[in-house]
Design a protein around this motif. Structure first.
Motif, mmCIF file in Angstrom:
data_model
loop_
_atom_site.group_PDB
_atom_site.id
_atom_site.type_symbol
_atom_site.label_atom_id
_atom_site.label_comp_id
_atom_site.label_asym_id
_atom_site.label_seq_id
_atom_site.Cartn_x
_atom_site.Cartn_y
_atom_site.Cartn_z
ATOM 1 N N SER A 141 0.818 -1.220 0.000
ATOM 2 C CA SER A 141 0.000 0.000 0.000
ATOM 3 C C SER A 141 0.849 1.266 0.000
ATOM 4 C CB SER A 141 -0.921 0.009 1.226
ATOM 5 O OG SER A 141 -0.171 0.189 2.416
ATOM 6 N N GLY A 142 2.147 1.121 0.294
ATOM 7 C CA GLY A 142 3.026 2.281 0.349
ATOM 8 C C GLY A 142 3.112 2.920 1.722
ATOM 9 N N ASP A 143 2.381 2.371 2.695
ATOM 10 C CA ASP A 143 2.424 2.923 4.046
ATOM 11 C C ASP A 143 3.702 2.537 4.787
ATOM 12 O OD1 ASP A 143 -0.075 4.112 3.759
ATOM 13 O OD2 ASP A 143 -1.129 2.332 4.487
ATOM 14 N N PHE A 144 4.215 1.358 4.471
ATOM 15 C CA PHE A 144 5.407 0.873 5.153
ATOM 16 C C PHE A 144 6.639 1.076 4.273
ATOM 17 C CE2 PHE A 144 2.940 -2.505 7.825
ATOM 18 C CZ PHE A 144 2.249 -1.466 8.447
ATOM 19 N N ALA A 145 7.787 1.064 4.890
ATOM 20 C CA ALA A 145 9.050 1.277 4.181
ATOM 21 C C ALA A 145 9.217 0.249 3.066
ATOM 22 C CB ALA A 145 10.213 1.180 5.161
ATOM 23 N N GLU A 146 9.859 0.682 1.992
ATOM 24 C CA GLU A 146 10.069 -0.207 0.843
ATOM 25 C C GLU A 146 11.244 -1.137 1.131
ATOM 26 O OE1 GLU A 146 10.405 2.046 -2.717
ATOM 27 O OE2 GLU A 146 8.489 3.067 -2.444
ATOM 28 N N GLU A 147 10.980 -2.080 1.991
ATOM 29 C CA GLU A 147 11.975 -3.069 2.388
ATOM 30 C C GLU A 147 11.487 -4.448 1.973
ATOM 31 O OE1 GLU A 147 14.888 -3.007 3.938
ATOM 32 O OE2 GLU A 147 15.070 -0.878 4.475
ATOM 33 N N ASP A 148 12.380 -5.419 2.041
ATOM 34 C CA ASP A 148 11.992 -6.806 1.853
ATOM 35 C C ASP A 148 11.043 -7.160 3.001
ATOM 36 O OD1 ASP A 148 11.750 -9.527 1.789
ATOM 37 O OD2 ASP A 148 13.896 -9.955 1.889
ATOM 38 N N PRO A 149 9.773 -7.491 2.725
ATOM 39 C CA PRO A 149 8.804 -7.757 3.798
ATOM 40 C C PRO A 149 9.256 -8.841 4.772
ATOM 41 C CG PRO A 149 7.665 -7.516 1.712
ATOM 42 C CD PRO A 149 9.137 -7.557 1.402
ATOM 43 N N GLU A 150 9.897 -9.885 4.251
ATOM 44 C CA GLU A 150 10.318 -10.972 5.131
ATOM 45 C C GLU A 150 11.415 -10.508 6.085
ATOM 46 O OE1 GLU A 150 11.153 -14.647 3.238
ATOM 47 O OE2 GLU A 150 9.169 -14.798 2.302
ATOM 48 N N ARG A 151 12.334 -9.703 5.582
ATOM 49 C CA ARG A 151 13.389 -9.190 6.448
ATOM 50 C C ARG A 151 12.801 -8.227 7.482
ATOM 51 N NH1 ARG A 151 18.435 -6.062 3.859
ATOM 52 N NH2 ARG A 151 16.739 -4.633 3.266
ATOM 53 N N LEU A 152 11.869 -7.397 7.060
ATOM 54 C CA LEU A 152 11.218 -6.461 7.970
ATOM 55 C C LEU A 152 10.437 -7.231 9.036
ATOM 56 C CD1 LEU A 152 11.025 -3.380 8.193
ATOM 57 C CD2 LEU A 152 8.918 -3.481 6.848
#
Length: 225
Positions: A141-152
């Motif tokens: 959605s763009g609300d969270f940082a553009e990181e690898d979701p699994e790492r986050l």
């Protein structure tokens, strides 16, 4: 069973075992010690739990059950992904810190990795996957940082679980600690700078009452001796 015994014997056994496992480890705690601490005979212990491992299995399960109930209830709330993650994280951390003993830290016992506890780790993975689903939704959605979701997600779960290592029941208050964890998680995951203290406070004030009944009690069963 000792005369004058009050309360649920199972709860006395689990409370005594949690304290003894935390202090002396699993291998270093005997069923005789658990019986003495709970006010029961050793034979009574085996009536409720066939083995010492069954006691540990029950304690481990109890560390995941509250959070899993939160996941189910959160699905019924019409809230944003940020609010949903905030609530899950806050309630998860609150449950980890609310018991009279540090049951959640028992997952770090070497014996907890034995195959007999595979069911606990399966349940825990379901909780981890629930966090991951929320984080993926927030990234998309763009609300969270553009990181690898699994790492986050790994970072979020590790931070939350770390509270069982540094939370001091003699010095820290569970709700304040859970709010601190939730604020820190939002600072990590949110793409834009926001007042995380205000977001956490508003989210808990608005929706926290929905889950008030599922936070575990912080009392210890009365001493039967």
């Amino acid at each position: 069973m000792a005369s004058g015994f009050e309360g649920d014997p199972r709860e006395h056994i689990l409370s005594a075992a949690a304290r003894l496992f935390e202090q002396g480890g699993f291998a270093g705690t005997s069923t005789r010690e658990i019986a003495a601490a709970s006010g029961l005979t050793q034979g009574s212990i085996f009536h409720y739990f066939p083995t010492k491992a069954d006691i540990l299995a029950e304690l481990l399960d109890r560390t995941t059950e509250p959070a899993m109930s939160y996941v189910a209830e959160l699905r019924n709330l019409d809230v944003s992904t940020t609010e949903r993650l905030c609530l899950l994280n806050y309630l998860d951390a609150l449950a980890l810190c609310s018991g009279p003993y540090n049951e959640a830290a028992l997952m770090y016992l070497p014996e907890a990795r034995a195959p007999m506890f595979d069911e606990y780790w399966r349940k825990r993975q379901v909780l981890v996957d629930s966090y991951l689903a929320l984080i993926r939704e927030g990234v998309e959605s763009g609300d969270f940082a553009e990181e690898d979701p699994e790492r986050l997600n790994t970072l979020v779960c590790a931070l939350t679980e770390s509270s069982v290592r540094w939370f001091d029941r003699a010095r820290h208050e569970p709700r304040e600690t859970a709010e601190l964890v939730a604020r820190t998680v939002l600072r990590i995951v949110l793409r834009d700078r926001v007042d995380t203290e205000a977001v956490v406070a508003a989210t808990i004030a608005e929706y926290g009452h929905t889950f008030a009944g599922v936070v575990p009690a912080t009392t210890v069963p009365p001493d039967p001796r």
